[in-house]
Motif scaffolding. Structure first.
Motif, PDB file in Angstrom:
ATOM      1  N   MET A 123       0.819  -1.213   0.000  1.00  0.00           N
ATOM      2  CA  MET A 123       0.000   0.000   0.000  1.00  0.00           C
ATOM      3  C   MET A 123       0.855   1.266   0.000  1.00  0.00           C
ATOM      4  N   ASN A 124       1.973   1.229   0.710  1.00  0.00           N
ATOM      5  CA  ASN A 124       2.860   2.398   0.714  1.00  0.00           C
ATOM      6  C   ASN A 124       3.365   2.717  -0.696  1.00  0.00           C
ATOM      7  N   ARG A 125       3.609   1.679  -1.473  1.00  0.00           N
ATOM      8  CA  ARG A 125       4.023   1.920  -2.870  1.00  0.00           C
ATOM      9  C   ARG A 125       2.877   2.564  -3.664  1.00  0.00           C
ATOM     10  N   GLN A 126       1.645   2.139  -3.390  1.00  0.00           N
ATOM     11  CA  GLN A 126       0.494   2.731  -4.082  1.00  0.00           C
ATOM     12  C   GLN A 126       0.335   4.212  -3.712  1.00  0.00           C
TER      13      GLN A 126
ATOM     14  N   PHE B 249       0.039  10.148  -4.619  1.00  0.00           N
ATOM     15  CA  PHE B 249       0.399  11.514  -4.247  1.00  0.00           C
ATOM     16  C   PHE B 249       1.194  12.239  -5.339  1.00  0.00           C
ATOM     17  N   ARG B 250       1.663  11.494  -6.341  1.00  0.00           N
ATOM     18  CA  ARG B 250       2.316  12.161  -7.476  1.00  0.00           C
ATOM     19  C   ARG B 250       1.308  12.915  -8.346  1.00  0.00           C
TER      20      ARG B 250
ATOM     21  N   GLU C  72      -9.487   7.382  -3.012  1.00  0.00           N
ATOM     22  CA  GLU C  72      -8.788   6.154  -3.441  1.00  0.00           C
ATOM     23  C   GLU C  72      -8.056   5.496  -2.286  1.00  0.00           C
ATOM     24  N   VAL C  73      -7.516   6.322  -1.396  1.00  0.00           N
ATOM     25  CA  VAL C  73      -6.852   5.783  -0.201  1.00  0.00           C
ATOM     26  C   VAL C  73      -7.848   4.922   0.585  1.00  0.00           C
ATOM     27  N   TYR C  74      -9.049   5.441   0.754  1.00  0.00           N
ATOM     28  CA  TYR C  74     -10.059   4.722   1.539  1.00  0.00           C
ATOM     29  C   TYR C  74     -10.515   3.451   0.816  1.00  0.00           C
ATOM     30  N   ASP C  75     -10.752   3.566  -0.490  1.00  0.00           N
ATOM     31  CA  ASP C  75     -11.162   2.379  -1.264  1.00  0.00           C
ATOM     32  C   ASP C  75     -10.091   1.299  -1.225  1.00  0.00           C
ATOM     33  N   LEU C  76      -8.856   1.718  -1.400  1.00  0.00           N
ATOM     34  CA  LEU C  76      -7.734   0.780  -1.376  1.00  0.00           C
ATOM     35  C   LEU C  76      -7.624   0.126   0.014  1.00  0.00           C
ATOM     36  N   ALA C  77      -7.812   0.929   1.056  1.00  0.00           N
ATOM     37  CA  ALA C  77      -7.727   0.402   2.430  1.00  0.00           C
ATOM     38  C   ALA C  77      -8.791  -0.663   2.656  1.00  0.00           C
ATOM     39  N   LYS C  78     -10.025  -0.390   2.209  1.00  0.00           N
ATOM     40  CA  LYS C  78     -11.107  -1.363   2.418  1.00  0.00           C
ATOM     41  C   LYS C  78     -10.831  -2.646   1.636  1.00  0.00           C
ATOM     42  N   GLN C  79     -10.355  -2.480   0.411  1.00  0.00           N
ATOM     43  CA  GLN C  79     -10.069  -3.627  -0.446  1.00  0.00           C
ATOM     44  C   GLN C  79      -8.931  -4.492   0.126  1.00  0.00           C
TER      45      GLN C  79
ATOM     46  N   PRO D 138       5.072  23.649  -0.429  1.00  0.00           N
ATOM     47  CA  PRO D 138       3.986  22.677  -0.603  1.00  0.00           C
ATOM     48  C   PRO D 138       4.464  21.250  -0.891  1.00  0.00           C
ATOM     49  N   THR D 139       5.596  21.111  -1.571  1.00  0.00           N
ATOM     50  CA  THR D 139       6.101  19.766  -1.888  1.00  0.00           C
ATOM     51  C   THR D 139       6.386  18.985  -0.608  1.00  0.00           C
ATOM     52  N   GLU D 140       6.932  19.700   0.382  1.00  0.00           N
ATOM     53  CA  GLU D 140       7.215  19.046   1.664  1.00  0.00           C
ATOM     54  C   GLU D 140       5.936  18.658   2.379  1.00  0.00           C
ATOM     55  N   GLU D 141       4.910  19.512   2.251  1.00  0.00           N
ATOM     56  CA  GLU D 141       3.623  19.205   2.889  1.00  0.00           C
ATOM     57  C   GLU D 141       2.987  17.964   2.256  1.00  0.00           C
ATOM     58  N   VAL D 142       3.154  17.815   0.956  1.00  0.00           N
ATOM     59  CA  VAL D 142       2.622  16.622   0.262  1.00  0.00           C
ATOM     60  C   VAL D 142       3.318  15.369   0.799  1.00  0.00           C
ATOM     61  N   ALA D 143       4.643  15.466   0.927  1.00  0.00           N
ATOM     62  CA  ALA D 143       5.415  14.322   1.427  1.00  0.00           C
ATOM     63  C   ALA D 143       5.009  13.967   2.859  1.00  0.00           C
ATOM     64  N   LEU D 144       4.797  14.998   3.676  1.00  0.00           N
ATOM     65  CA  LEU D 144       4.387  14.774   5.063  1.00  0.00           C
ATOM     66  C   LEU D 144       3.010  14.119   5.123  1.00  0.00           C
ATOM     67  N   ALA D 145       2.077  14.648   4.314  1.00  0.00           N
ATOM     68  CA  ALA D 145       0.716  14.098   4.294  1.00  0.00           C
ATOM     69  C   ALA D 145       0.734  12.625   3.899  1.00  0.00           C
ATOM     70  N   LYS D 146       1.611  12.309   2.967  1.00  0.00           N
ATOM     71  CA  LYS D 146       1.735  10.915   2.519  1.00  0.00           C
ATOM     72  C   LYS D 146       2.219  10.018   3.664  1.00  0.00           C
ATOM     73  N   ARG D 147       3.194  10.490   4.413  1.00  0.00           N
ATOM     74  CA  ARG D 147       3.692   9.705   5.559  1.00  0.00           C
ATOM     75  C   ARG D 147       2.611   9.547   6.628  1.00  0.00           C
ATOM     76  N   LEU D 148       1.852  10.606   6.860  1.00  0.00           N
ATOM     77  CA  LEU D 148       0.829  10.550   7.913  1.00  0.00           C
ATOM     78  C   LEU D 148      -0.292   9.577   7.558  1.00  0.00           C
ATOM     79  N   ILE D 149      -0.722   9.594   6.298  1.00  0.00           N
ATOM     80  CA  ILE D 149      -1.806   8.678   5.917  1.00  0.00           C
ATOM     81  C   ILE D 149      -1.278   7.236   5.873  1.00  0.00           C
ATOM     82  N   ALA D 150      -0.003   7.080   5.550  1.00  0.00           N
ATOM     83  CA  ALA D 150       0.589   5.734   5.558  1.00  0.00           C
ATOM     84  C   ALA D 150       0.596   5.163   6.983  1.00  0.00           C
ATOM     85  N   ALA D 151       0.882   6.018   7.960  1.00  0.00           N
ATOM     86  CA  ALA D 151       0.896   5.572   9.363  1.00  0.00           C
ATOM     87  C   ALA D 151      -0.518   5.217   9.836  1.00  0.00           C
ATOM     88  N   THR D 152      -1.490   6.057   9.458  1.00  0.00           N
ATOM     89  CA  THR D 152      -2.887   5.788   9.825  1.00  0.00           C
ATOM     90  C   THR D 152      -3.340   4.464   9.223  1.00  0.00           C
TER      91      THR D 152
END
Ligand SMILES: [Zn+2]
Length: 209
Positions: free
Chosen positions: A14-17, A22-23, A43-50, A117-131
């Motif tokens: 999922m982390n690879r997805q 986020f690109r 898509e994050v939520y759909d992927l998580a449920k799947q 903003p690029t750093e914020e995108v990267a941070l958001a990606k890490r945070l949702i990956a942890a969740t």
């Protein structure tokens, strides 16, 4: 081998997805960010449920030990996982579905307002990956208990994860025996403790719960 072996594979996949998802953030103007935030987090939520349903199915099959013919047909992993996604979790203190929406909203706000903003995108990606990783751990743990219960197991022993996240509470619970209906919630986020069936030959006393 712990019950989390498959969980780790699911989380890596999922982390690879998320990397790909986020690109999609290619411009940082407000309208674009809001649009793309809905697209990504839906898509994050759909992927998580799947993926959670797939994981739950695998954990259930592995731990459902009696050979009754109904074993496979009576467990609906998709329904089980959806109920978990919509339930309040006493360890994380949130409802997974609501947390995804909160994370989306913070992502949009921070990317729109930030000078980097690029750093914020990267941070958001890490945070949702942890969740997400936490949700996959919870799916694993709850499915394990469900499979043992459906197999007729009445008592389970707490097995503390031998990792560096283990806390004092986890350590003190190691080896304790609980009735299957009274297994306590995990004491902290990313706790990798699990339970195992207590055999008939086990002479330990039942813990007070
Ligand atoms: Zn633990």
């Amino acid at each position: 081998m712990t019950p989390y072996t498959t969980t780790d594979k699911t989380i890596s996949y999922m982390n690879r997805q998320y990397g790909k998802l986020f690109r999609r953030v290619t411009s940082f103007d407000e309208l674009n960010v809001i649009d793309v935030s809905h697209e990504i987090y839906d898509e994050v939520y759909d992927l998580a449920k799947q993926e959670a349903a797939r994981l739950s199915e695998a954990v259930y099959k592995k731990n459902r030990t009696d050979d009754t013919a109904v074993a496979d047909s009576e467990f609906n992993a998709a329904v089980f996982v959806l109920a978990l996604a919509l339930a309040y979790n006493p360890t994380t203190k949130y409802i997974f579905e609501n947390e995804i929406e909160r994370k989306r909203s913070r992502f949009a706000e921070s990317v729109i307002s930030s000078d980097t903003p690029t750093e914020e995108v990267a941070l958001a990606k890490r945070l949702i990956a942890a969740t997400n990783a936490q949700f996959m751990d919870d799916v694993t743990f709850d499915t394990l208990i469900k499979a043992l219960k459906d197999s007729g197991v009445e008592r389970v022993r707490w097995v503390t994860a031998k990792d560096d996240r283990r806390c004092k509470v986890c350590k003190s619970m190691d080896g304790r025996i609980y009735p299957i209906d009274k297994v306590p919630a995990k004491p902290h986020i990313r706790c990798r403790c699990y339970v195992e069936r207590v055999g008939a030959d086990d002479r330990r006393k039942m813990s007070k719960v």
